[in-house]
Design an enzyme around this catalytic site. Sequence first.
Site, short mmCIF file in Angstrom:
data_model
loop_
_atom_site.label_atom_id
_atom_site.label_comp_id
_atom_site.label_asym_id
_atom_site.label_seq_id
_atom_site.Cartn_x
_atom_site.Cartn_y
_atom_site.Cartn_z
N ASP A 36 0.82 -1.21 0.00
CA ASP A 36 0.00 0.00 0.00
C ASP A 36 0.86 1.27 0.00
O ASP A 36 1.99 1.25 0.47
CB ASP A 36 -0.90 -0.04 1.25
CG ASP A 36 -2.16 0.77 1.08
OD1 ASP A 36 -2.36 1.35 0.00
OD2 ASP A 36 -2.93 0.83 2.04
N HIS A 53 2.91 3.63 -8.84
CA HIS A 53 2.73 2.21 -9.15
C HIS A 53 3.98 1.65 -9.83
O HIS A 53 4.41 0.54 -9.56
CB HIS A 53 1.51 2.00 -10.04
CG HIS A 53 0.22 2.38 -9.38
ND1 HIS A 53 -0.10 2.00 -8.10
CD2 HIS A 53 -0.83 3.14 -9.82
CE1 HIS A 53 -1.29 2.49 -7.78
NE2 HIS A 53 -1.75 3.18 -8.80
N LEU A 147 11.20 -20.31 -4.73
CA LEU A 147 10.13 -19.51 -4.13
C LEU A 147 8.87 -19.48 -4.99
O LEU A 147 8.95 -19.32 -6.21
CB LEU A 147 10.63 -18.06 -3.96
CG LEU A 147 9.60 -17.06 -3.43
CD1 LEU A 147 9.66 -16.99 -1.91
CD2 LEU A 147 9.83 -15.67 -4.01
C1 V0D Z 1 0.71 -1.81 -8.54
C2 V0D Z 1 2.69 -2.05 -6.27
C3 V0D Z 1 3.69 -6.37 -10.40
C4 V0D Z 1 1.25 -2.38 -6.07
C5 V0D Z 1 3.37 -2.91 -7.30
C6 V0D Z 1 -2.52 -5.42 -12.09
C7 V0D Z 1 0.23 -2.02 -7.14
C8 V0D Z 1 3.02 -2.54 -8.70
C9 V0D Z 1 2.58 -7.04 -10.85
C10 V0D Z 1 2.54 -8.41 -11.39
C11 V0D Z 1 1.20 -3.99 -9.68
C12 V0D Z 1 1.34 -9.02 -11.69
C13 V0D Z 1 1.30 -10.33 -12.16
C14 V0D Z 1 2.48 -11.03 -12.31
C15 V0D Z 1 3.69 -10.44 -12.02
C16 V0D Z 1 3.71 -9.14 -11.56
C17 V0D Z 1 1.51 -6.16 -10.63
C18 V0D Z 1 -0.61 -5.29 -10.53
C19 V0D Z 1 -0.15 -4.15 -9.94
C20 V0D Z 1 -2.08 -5.43 -10.75
F1 V0D Z 1 2.46 -12.30 -12.73
N1 V0D Z 1 3.35 -5.17 -9.93
N2 V0D Z 1 2.03 -5.02 -10.06
N3 V0D Z 1 0.20 -6.31 -10.86
N4 V0D Z 1 1.64 -2.82 -9.05
#
Ligand code: V0D
Length: 256
Positions: A36, A53, A147
């Site tokens: 968050d 993000h 992991l």
């Molecule tokens: C935004 C901070 C990696 C939190 C991190 C769509 C919110 C960056 C992934 C990710 C997001 C998703 C699937 C996967 C590998 C990586 C990701 C989302 C948001 C939501 F197989 N960062 N990340 N997915 N943020």
Amino acid sequence: MLKKFTGFKKKNIKSEADNTLLDDKNIPKHVAIIMDGNGRWANKRGLPRIAGHREGMNVIRKIVRRANEIGVETLTLYAFSTENWKRPKSEVEFLMRLPEMFLNKELPTLMEENVVIRLTGSKENLPKHTINAVDKAISATKGNDGLILNIALNYGSRSEIIQAVKKVYESLEKEQLPIDSISEEMLNKHLMTGDLRDPDLLIRTSGEIRLSNFMLWQLAYAEFWFTEVLWPDFTEEHFNEAIRVYQKRARRYGGV
Ligand code: V0D
């Protein structure tokens, strides 16, 4: 009992992180993180939320590597909740590009580090390009034995439980089982987390002290660690601190 952590046997990953005082006999096997504070991090800098993000995405790589290095078996990251659809359309569209952006950049390293990618959540309403990217990574890594990186994407715990209850009902009907055959194991099996063990430690960044519909069933016995630090500012040292606090607490499952 507390001794300097001297590295994880099978791995040869170097780290600058502070290893002191980690007990390698008491590493949480499953750590879950609510990442968050990305939007707030950006606001504080006069940047658009998407910049937060993007920065938050870059933190993931370091924490995955660190978790793998100390012998965490499963790392669950809450990336997108079912409530997050209420955000502005442009922000949601950007978020749905992040799995591809992350995987295009990181998949080779994740393969090297033997990471297994898994998904917890519903594919419903996800854009095709997001599903494709994640599916590709899941099949590419399914033979690895390091992991488990479990991404909670389009996930909400109450709807997960409702769905599990429906499946339990179906299996009772199908197999003509009495109502008393319903057990924790049976419900557990039908949750989206399936065969994953329950988290031992929950970390939430950004100063919010609540669960926000995250793994309500699975977190029944977890230790909780909250920090004011915003996710894009989260480092290996903060992760170590969370593990240290976990190790200091007695875990007795209600016993003595
Ligand atoms: C935004 C901070 C990696 C939190 C991190 C769509 C919110 C960056 C992934 C990710 C997001 C998703 C699937 C996967 C590998 C990586 C990701 C989302 C948001 C939501 F197989 N960062 N990340 N997915 N943020």
